[in-house]
Every structure is written in C-alpha cells, then in structure tokens.
Design a protein around this motif. Structure first.
Motif, PDB file in Angstrom:
ATOM      1  N   PRO A   2       5.229  -6.136  -4.521  1.00 42.32           N
ATOM      2  CA  PRO A   2       6.640  -6.477  -4.757  1.00 42.32           C
ATOM      3  C   PRO A   2       6.787  -7.332  -6.011  1.00 42.32           C
ATOM      4  O   PRO A   2       5.881  -8.062  -6.400  1.00 42.32           O
ATOM      5  CB  PRO A   2       7.023  -7.258  -3.499  1.00 42.32           C
ATOM      6  N   LYS A   3       7.958  -7.246  -6.611  1.00 40.65           N
ATOM      7  CA  LYS A   3       8.188  -7.967  -7.863  1.00 40.65           C
ATOM      8  C   LYS A   3       8.241  -9.469  -7.643  1.00 40.65           C
ATOM      9  O   LYS A   3       7.739 -10.250  -8.456  1.00 40.65           O
ATOM     10  CB  LYS A   3       9.490  -7.484  -8.498  1.00 40.65           C
ATOM     11  N   SER A   4       8.870  -9.917  -6.542  1.00 38.03           N
ATOM     12  CA  SER A   4       9.046 -11.346  -6.305  1.00 38.03           C
ATOM     13  C   SER A   4       8.090 -11.854  -5.233  1.00 38.03           C
ATOM     14  O   SER A   4       7.575 -11.076  -4.417  1.00 38.03           O
ATOM     15  CB  SER A   4      10.489 -11.646  -5.872  1.00 38.03           C
ATOM     16  N   LEU A   5       7.876 -13.155  -5.230  1.00 42.88           N
ATOM     17  CA  LEU A   5       7.010 -13.769  -4.226  1.00 42.88           C
ATOM     18  C   LEU A   5       7.561 -13.552  -2.817  1.00 42.88           C
ATOM     19  O   LEU A   5       6.816 -13.231  -1.890  1.00 42.88           O
ATOM     20  CB  LEU A   5       6.869 -15.266  -4.523  1.00 42.88           C
ATOM     21  N   PHE A   6       8.876 -13.711  -2.640  1.00 43.36           N
ATOM     22  CA  PHE A   6       9.439 -13.552  -1.299  1.00 43.36           C
ATOM     23  C   PHE A   6       9.471 -12.082  -0.873  1.00 43.36           C
ATOM     24  O   PHE A   6       9.484 -11.784   0.327  1.00 43.36           O
ATOM     25  CB  PHE A   6      10.831 -14.179  -1.227  1.00 43.36           C
ATOM     26  N   GLY A   7       9.475 -11.171  -1.824  1.00 40.82           N
ATOM     27  CA  GLY A   7       9.286  -9.773  -1.472  1.00 40.82           C
ATOM     28  C   GLY A   7       7.924  -9.554  -0.857  1.00 40.82           C
ATOM     29  O   GLY A   7       7.763  -8.802   0.126  1.00 40.82           O
ATOM     30  N   PHE A   8       6.913 -10.218  -1.395  1.00 42.41           N
ATOM     31  CA  PHE A   8       5.566 -10.147  -0.833  1.00 42.41           C
ATOM     32  C   PHE A   8       5.516 -10.807   0.552  1.00 42.41           C
ATOM     33  O   PHE A   8       4.846 -10.312   1.464  1.00 42.41           O
ATOM     34  CB  PHE A   8       4.583 -10.833  -1.787  1.00 42.41           C
ATOM     35  N   VAL A   9       6.239 -11.921   0.713  1.00 42.08           N
ATOM     36  CA  VAL A   9       6.289 -12.599   2.012  1.00 42.08           C
ATOM     37  C   VAL A   9       6.806 -11.655   3.096  1.00 42.08           C
ATOM     38  O   VAL A   9       6.223 -11.539   4.183  1.00 42.08           O
ATOM     39  CB  VAL A   9       7.185 -13.855   1.930  1.00 42.08           C
ATOM     40  N   ALA A 122      -6.232 -15.766  -4.790  1.00 39.32           N
ATOM     41  CA  ALA A 122      -5.628 -15.130  -3.616  1.00 39.32           C
ATOM     42  C   ALA A 122      -5.316 -16.131  -2.509  1.00 39.32           C
ATOM     43  O   ALA A 122      -4.277 -16.034  -1.844  1.00 39.32           O
ATOM     44  CB  ALA A 122      -6.551 -14.036  -3.083  1.00 39.32           C
ATOM     45  N   GLU A 123      -6.186 -17.107  -2.307  1.00 38.53           N
ATOM     46  CA  GLU A 123      -6.033 -18.002  -1.159  1.00 38.53           C
ATOM     47  C   GLU A 123      -4.764 -18.856  -1.216  1.00 38.53           C
ATOM     48  O   GLU A 123      -4.019 -18.914  -0.231  1.00 38.53           O
ATOM     49  CB  GLU A 123      -7.274 -18.882  -0.998  1.00 38.53           C
ATOM     50  N   PRO A 124      -4.474 -19.553  -2.317  1.00 39.75           N
ATOM     51  CA  PRO A 124      -3.229 -20.339  -2.327  1.00 39.75           C
ATOM     52  C   PRO A 124      -1.974 -19.493  -2.237  1.00 39.75           C
ATOM     53  O   PRO A 124      -0.990 -19.907  -1.617  1.00 39.75           O
ATOM     54  CB  PRO A 124      -3.295 -21.107  -3.661  1.00 39.75           C
ATOM     55  N   VAL A 125      -1.986 -18.291  -2.843  1.00 42.07           N
ATOM     56  CA  VAL A 125      -0.814 -17.424  -2.765  1.00 42.07           C
ATOM     57  C   VAL A 125      -0.631 -16.907  -1.347  1.00 42.07           C
ATOM     58  O   VAL A 125       0.465 -16.963  -0.773  1.00 42.07           O
ATOM     59  CB  VAL A 125      -0.931 -16.255  -3.760  1.00 42.07           C
ATOM     60  N   GLY A 126      -1.704 -16.392  -0.743  1.00 41.76           N
ATOM     61  CA  GLY A 126      -1.611 -15.896   0.622  1.00 41.76           C
ATOM     62  C   GLY A 126      -1.309 -16.992   1.615  1.00 41.76           C
ATOM     63  O   GLY A 126      -0.532 -16.794   2.556  1.00 41.76           O
ATOM     64  N   GLY A 127      -1.906 -18.168   1.408  1.00 44.69           N
ATOM     65  CA  GLY A 127      -1.649 -19.279   2.321  1.00 44.69           C
ATOM     66  C   GLY A 127      -0.195 -19.708   2.329  1.00 44.69           C
ATOM     67  O   GLY A 127       0.320 -20.157   3.363  1.00 44.69           O
ATOM     68  N   PHE A 128       0.476 -19.554   1.200  1.00 47.47           N
ATOM     69  CA  PHE A 128       1.882 -19.939   1.122  1.00 47.47           C
ATOM     70  C   PHE A 128       2.766 -19.030   1.970  1.00 47.47           C
ATOM     71  O   PHE A 128       3.847 -19.447   2.416  1.00 47.47           O
ATOM     72  CB  PHE A 128       2.353 -19.908  -0.337  1.00 47.47           C
ATOM     73  N   VAL A 129       2.323 -17.808   2.213  1.00 48.13           N
ATOM     74  CA  VAL A 129       3.131 -16.856   2.988  1.00 48.13           C
ATOM     75  C   VAL A 129       3.438 -17.412   4.375  1.00 48.13           C
ATOM     76  O   VAL A 129       4.549 -17.265   4.892  1.00 48.13           O
ATOM     77  CB  VAL A 129       2.399 -15.499   3.093  1.00 48.13           C
ATOM     78  N   GLY A 130       2.463 -18.073   4.999  1.00 46.39           N
ATOM     79  CA  GLY A 130       2.669 -18.587   6.344  1.00 46.39           C
ATOM     80  C   GLY A 130       3.703 -19.686   6.434  1.00 46.39           C
ATOM     81  O   GLY A 130       4.344 -19.862   7.473  1.00 46.39           O
ATOM     82  N   THR A 131       3.895 -20.440   5.358  1.00 48.50           N
ATOM     83  CA  THR A 131       4.820 -21.575   5.381  1.00 48.50           C
ATOM     84  C   THR A 131       6.063 -21.345   4.535  1.00 48.50           C
ATOM     85  O   THR A 131       6.918 -22.230   4.458  1.00 48.50           O
ATOM     86  CB  THR A 131       4.109 -22.843   4.859  1.00 48.50           C
ATOM     87  N   SER A 132       6.185 -20.184   3.919  1.00 52.26           N
ATOM     88  CA  SER A 132       7.225 -19.949   2.919  1.00 52.26           C
ATOM     89  C   SER A 132       8.634 -20.134   3.458  1.00 52.26           C
ATOM     90  O   SER A 132       9.513 -20.647   2.760  1.00 52.26           O
ATOM     91  CB  SER A 132       7.079 -18.535   2.343  1.00 52.26           C
ATOM     92  N   TYR A 295       1.473 -15.951  -8.262  1.00 53.52           N
ATOM     93  CA  TYR A 295       1.758 -14.601  -7.776  1.00 53.52           C
ATOM     94  C   TYR A 295       2.137 -13.670  -8.923  1.00 53.52           C
ATOM     95  O   TYR A 295       1.705 -12.510  -8.966  1.00 53.52           O
ATOM     96  CB  TYR A 295       2.887 -14.631  -6.742  1.00 53.52           C
ATOM     97  N   ALA A 296       2.937 -14.170  -9.853  1.00 54.98           N
ATOM     98  CA  ALA A 296       3.343 -13.341 -10.997  1.00 54.98           C
ATOM     99  C   ALA A 296       2.132 -12.903 -11.813  1.00 54.98           C
ATOM    100  O   ALA A 296       2.061 -11.750 -12.271  1.00 54.98           O
ATOM    101  CB  ALA A 296       4.324 -14.115 -11.874  1.00 54.98           C
ATOM    102  N   MET A 297       1.158 -13.783 -11.954  1.00 54.52           N
ATOM    103  CA  MET A 297      -0.034 -13.430 -12.732  1.00 54.52           C
ATOM    104  C   MET A 297      -0.894 -12.405 -11.985  1.00 54.52           C
ATOM    105  O   MET A 297      -1.453 -11.488 -12.592  1.00 54.52           O
ATOM    106  CB  MET A 297      -0.830 -14.696 -13.053  1.00 54.52           C
ATOM    107  N   ILE A 298      -0.991 -12.549 -10.650  1.00 54.30           N
ATOM    108  CA  ILE A 298      -1.725 -11.549  -9.863  1.00 54.30           C
ATOM    109  C   ILE A 298      -1.004 -10.210  -9.904  1.00 54.30           C
ATOM    110  O   ILE A 298      -1.618  -9.149 -10.070  1.00 54.30           O
ATOM    111  CB  ILE A 298      -1.897 -12.028  -8.407  1.00 54.30           C
ATOM    112  N   ARG A 299       0.315 -10.240  -9.738  1.00 51.23           N
ATOM    113  CA  ARG A 299       1.116  -9.010  -9.770  1.00 51.23           C
ATOM    114  C   ARG A 299       0.969  -8.296 -11.108  1.00 51.23           C
ATOM    115  O   ARG A 299       0.793  -7.068 -11.157  1.00 51.23           O
ATOM    116  CB  ARG A 299       2.579  -9.368  -9.521  1.00 51.23           C
ATOM    117  N   ASP A 300       1.031  -9.040 -12.208  1.00 49.51           N
ATOM    118  CA  ASP A 300       0.911  -8.429 -13.524  1.00 49.51           C
ATOM    119  C   ASP A 300      -0.482  -7.833 -13.735  1.00 49.51           C
ATOM    120  O   ASP A 300      -0.628  -6.774 -14.348  1.00 49.51           O
ATOM    121  CB  ASP A 300       1.206  -9.463 -14.617  1.00 49.51           C
ATOM    122  N   ALA A 301      -1.496  -8.539 -13.223  1.00 49.49           N
ATOM    123  CA  ALA A 301      -2.857  -8.011 -13.338  1.00 49.49           C
ATOM    124  C   ALA A 301      -3.000  -6.721 -12.553  1.00 49.49           C
ATOM    125  O   ALA A 301      -3.623  -5.757 -13.006  1.00 49.49           O
ATOM    126  CB  ALA A 301      -3.861  -9.054 -12.852  1.00 49.49           C
TER     127      ALA A 301
END
Length: 325
Positions: A2-9, A122-132, A295-301
C-alpha cells in the motif's frame, strides 16, 4: 505494498484493529474509575466513616485495579502478536522480491538494501502496526476521561493543570521533524554499509568509506539523542509545573474551605494519570512520524524491485554527503 503506512496497517487485518480498539476503550474506562474510589476512601477516613465502609471501598479499588491490569496484559499481548505478523510479512516480502531471475539478476546494491530491510528496518515498521490505532485511542481516551473527571471536581484547578501542557503542542512537532530528517539519512547510510559488506571489497578506499559511514551513524545518533532528551526534559518540566499549580491552588482551597483534601489527592493522582498517557501519546506521535519515513523507504525499495531491471532502489545520496538538516 500500500502507498500509505495506514494502508499497510489495514492490510494486516482490519478486524484485529477493531478488536484491539475495543480493548483500549475498556482499558481507559477501567483506568478512570479508581480515581473516584480513591477520593472516597480518603474522604471516608478523614470524616471518621465506619471502617466497614472503608474496607468495601478498598476491595472495590483492588477489583478495579485487577480488571485494569488484566485488560492491559491482554491488550499488550494482542498488539504484540499483530505487530510480529506484520514484521514477518515485511521480511518474507523482501526475501520474495530478491529471488534470483534470469531477467533481473540481483546485484550487491539490491542485496545490501534487502539485508538492511530484513535485519533492521522491518521490525520497527511492523511493530508499529500493533499500536497504530489502539495506542492513540487508549491514551486520548484516558486523557479525556481523567480530564473530564478533574473538571467535574474542580474546574479552576483543572484549567491550571491544562495550561502547563499547551506549550508542548508547539515545540514537540518542530523537534520531531528535525528527528525525522536524521532518521531518513541514517537509514540511507545503513543501506550503504550493508551494500559495502555484501560486495566484500577490502581495498583501503572501501574500508575508509565504511569508517566514514560508521562515524556518520555515530554523529546522527548523537544528534537524535540530543533532540529527543531535550524534548523529554521540557515535557517533564511542564509536568512539574502542573504539580506545583495543584499544590498551590489546592492548598488554598482546602485552607479556605472551598474543597476537601480528597479532591486534592484525586488531582495529584489524576495528574499522574494524565502525565503517563500524554507522554505515551507523544511517543506514539514520534513513532508515527519516524515509521512513516521508514515505511516509505521500504515501499520505494520494493517498488523498484518490481520495476523493469528488478533491482532494489539505490539511493544516490552518499553516506558522507547526506545533509543533517
């Protein structure tokens, strides 16, 4: 992706976010009730009420605290599980994107970025999903519930407490923006470090470049620490001013007979209840801004790996040339 972080959430599970949000509502409601019970215990003791009444109130207080603790335990485990599911998804996604192909061979640049994503990003981005979603809901709910209770007890004292938090609305976003710029540069430098390690180049120039990158990381981390802990210092100072206001105004009201001692005790406890969620809310905001960058940097990669050529994005910014704006 997804383009946005909350789309990934939401990609990781809308129903999980709804369940976590429901637990958050239960938790902030359960966390407010002990304040009123505490106030009644103090007033019952000072008014020489029957000990049986005080004992019943104490048991009610313990029951509410137990309910709050168990709900928080369940919430934290659930959020941790959702976060780890997201981390696993990101790592598997990075691994899948790096599978060798005759049309798009993976070079050292791609492997370096992949290594950085799997190990560090990956860990800080994925970890944020649980508390977003649950974290701001929980902490804002506590602030509203406790703040409303304090206004009900003594509006002027509640206003004095609220005033000391207002400056934070101004300086926190500004300081966080400065941190975000450094985090983005840090991720870029880390990717160059990983790239160089994958290439296995041991020339003097390559070693010097790696040494310069390590020094750059040290400088960036120290800069982040200075801003972060200065922000914490200023927030703690605001909190202590709030306590001073309660002591001064509350004591005056007690001496003049305009309020009871239990109300002052409830305000002191209430400020503690406000301080923690306010700090957690600020931490969530900081994590949100930093995670959006990551997340934007991972998405772009990932997008670059799926584009013609199939290689991960290679940031042109050099490790030693990136600005620390």
């Amino acid at each position: 992706m997804p383009k946005s972080l909350f789309g990934f959430v939401f990609l990781m599970g809308r129903h999980h976010q709804i369940a976590i949000a429901a637990l958050s509502v239960v938790l902030f409601l359960a966390g407010t009730a002990p304040l009123e019970v505490q106030r009644r215990i103090i007033n019952a003791a000072t008014d020489a009420a029957p000990y049986q009444t005080i004992l019943i109130l104490v048991l009610a207080y313990l029951g509410l605290v137990l309910l709050e603790g168990l709900t928080k335990l369940l919430l934290n485990i659930y959020r941790g599980w959702v976060g780890e599911v997201a981390v696993r998804w990101l790592r598997k996604s990075a691994l899948a994107a790096s599978e060798p192909s005759s049309e798009a061979p993976i070079d050292a640049v791609a492997e370096g970025v992949q290594l950085s994503i799997i190990i560090a990003e990956a860990e800080p981005v994925g970890g944020f999903v649980g508390t977003s979603i649950s974290e701001p809901l929980l902490q804002a709910g506590i602030l509203i519930a406790v703040g409303g209770y304090m206004i009900f007890l003594q509006p002027l004292m509640a206003l004095a407490v609220a005033v000391v938090f207002l400056p934070q609305i101004g300086f926190v976003p500004l300081m966080q923006t400065a941190i975000n710029r450094r985090v983005e540069t840090k991720i870029t430098v880390m990717r160059h470090v990983s790239q160089s390690m994958v290439q296995h180049v041991a020339t003097n120039d390559a070693l010097d470049a790696q040494g310069a990158r390590v020094e750059r990381l040290f400088s960036l981390n120290m800069s982040i620490y200075k801003i972060k802990f200065t922000m914490n210092f200023m927030m703690n100072l605001m909190t202590q001013l709030g306590y001073a206001g309660i002591f001064a105004l509350g004591s005056y009201y007690v001496v003049t007979g305009r309020t009871e001692i239990g109300t002052v005790v409830a305000f002191i406890s209430g400020l503690s209840k406000i301080r923690d969620p306010w700090g957690e809310l600020i931490d969530w905001y900081r994590d949100l801004r930093v995670t959006q960058v990551k997340y934007a940097m991972i998405r772009d990669a990932r997008a670059a790996s799926e584009a013609p050529g199939g290689a991960f994005i290679n940031d042109a910014t050099t490790a030693t040339g990136a600005t620390e704006a």
